[in-house]
Design an enzyme around this catalytic site. Structure first.
Site, PDB file in Angstrom:
ATOM      1  N   GLY A  20       0.784  -1.233   0.000  1.00  0.00           N
ATOM      2  CA  GLY A  20       0.000   0.000   0.000  1.00  0.00           C
ATOM      3  C   GLY A  20       0.815   1.282   0.000  1.00  0.00           C
ATOM      4  N   ARG A  99      -5.889  -8.787  -8.336  1.00  0.00           N
ATOM      5  CA  ARG A  99      -6.973  -9.561  -8.932  1.00  0.00           C
ATOM      6  C   ARG A  99      -7.365  -8.931 -10.257  1.00  0.00           C
ATOM      7  NH1 ARG A  99      -7.282 -14.197  -7.369  1.00  0.00           N
ATOM      8  NH2 ARG A  99      -9.386 -14.332  -8.196  1.00  0.00           N
ATOM      9  N   HIS A 117       0.993   0.582 -13.226  1.00  0.00           N
ATOM     10  CA  HIS A 117       1.789  -0.575 -13.641  1.00  0.00           C
ATOM     11  C   HIS A 117       3.265  -0.169 -13.640  1.00  0.00           C
ATOM     12  CE1 HIS A 117       2.673  -4.308 -15.683  1.00  0.00           C
ATOM     13  NE2 HIS A 117       3.425  -3.638 -16.535  1.00  0.00           N
TER      14      HIS A 117
HETATM   15  C1  GRF Z   1       3.336  -1.266  -7.561  1.00  0.00           C
HETATM   16  O1  GRF Z   1       4.597  -1.540  -8.105  1.00  0.00           O
HETATM   17  C2  GRF Z   1       2.305  -1.109  -8.635  1.00  0.00           C
HETATM   18  O2  GRF Z   1       2.831  -0.563  -9.805  1.00  0.00           O
HETATM   19  C3  GRF Z   1       1.861  -2.517  -8.877  1.00  0.00           C
HETATM   20  O3  GRF Z   1       1.860  -3.120  -7.612  1.00  0.00           O
HETATM   21  C4  GRF Z   1       2.780  -2.444  -6.759  1.00  0.00           C
HETATM   22  C5  GRF Z   1       1.999  -2.000  -5.564  1.00  0.00           C
HETATM   23  O4  GRF Z   1       2.803  -1.458  -4.569  1.00  0.00           O
HETATM   24  N1  GRF Z   1       0.581  -2.527  -9.526  1.00  0.00           N
HETATM   25  P1  GRF Z   1       2.133  -0.810  -3.294  1.00  0.00           P
HETATM   26  O5  GRF Z   1       1.209  -1.856  -2.686  1.00  0.00           O
HETATM   27  O6  GRF Z   1       1.398   0.418  -3.717  1.00  0.00           O
HETATM   28  O7  GRF Z   1       3.284  -0.518  -2.379  1.00  0.00           O
END
Ligand code: GRF
Length: 227
Positions: A20, A99, A117
């Protein structure tokens, strides 16, 4: 309405599965009043997601909805939709939510679901993409915020940040460099939406009144000169 003066805070629902840090960046941007938004609910499909603690620390309502308790992806999504609607959510933010969404969520929130992403789409969609960029020998990678559509990591692109890939990079070092930029561009993408400045035309997102990057803002890696 003047695009940049929407006075109403945007009501967000944030979906997480893990640490998060992007959620935290959004909480912090709201706290600094850079982002006129209110997180109505944080939903995790995993009870042990650290992001739940971040949300509770910020006084935000949290919910755990374990996808394994549902017979199908659609059934899980129906529950998500019910909770997000009950919370009056206007924009759904996927922040490390592991998901895939079905048509149930996509139809309930058309053009109102964003994801981030950790690569420069359309390069390297899917999982473990920081390692994939290193293994491929890419000289640059980065991150992308986009509107979620039926395809995987395939929706219209809102904003991207580019980072160099170094010869010495490990998956962890590149991930950290990219993540630092994720934390900058995700709040900005939400701000542009809140201001009513994003218009989707086919594959393209038109950003109203956006400055163009300064001329000559070109990145070359390795540099053209040695000094
Ligand atoms: C990030 O690298 C995001 O790009 C990907 O999942 C990761 C989430 O990180 N979709 P966080 O939970 O916000 O620290």
């Amino acid at each position: 309405m003047n695009a940049t003066t929407n006075p109403d805070p945007l009501k967000l629902g944030v979906l997480i599965s893990g640490s998060g840090t992007n959620l935290q960046a959004i909480i912090d941007a709201i706290g600094r009043r850079e982002l006129k938004a209110e997180i109505r609910v944080v939903i995790s499909n995993r009870a042990d997601a650290y992001g739940l603690i971040r949300a509770r620390d910020a006084g935000i309502r949290t919910l755990v909805i374990d996808h394994r308790r549902f017979e199908s992806r659609e059934a899980f999504d129906r529950r998500l939709v019910a909770e997000l609607r009950a919370a009056d959510v206007e924009l759904v933010i996927l922040a490390g939510f592991m998901r895939l969404l079905s048509h149930v969520m996509l139809r309930a929130f058309p053009n109102r679901i964003m994801n981030i992403h950790p690569a420069l789409l359309p390069s390297f969609p899917g999982l473990h993409v920081q390692k994939a960029a290193i293994d491929y020998g890419a000289r640059f990678s980065g991150c992308t915020v986009f509107f979620v559509t039926e395809g995987v990591d395939d929706g219209p692109i809102i904003i991207q940040a580019v980072v160099p890939v170094y010869g010495s990079d490990t998956e962890d070092s590149l991930s950290a460099r990219i993540l630092a930029q994720e934390h900058r561009i995700y709040p900005r993408a939400i701000e542009l939406f809140q201001q009513g400045r994003l218009e989707i035309k086919g594959r393209q997102v038109i950003v109203k009144d956006a400055r163009t990057p300064p001329g000559g803002q070109v990145l070359i890696n390795p540099p053209l000169t040695d000094s």
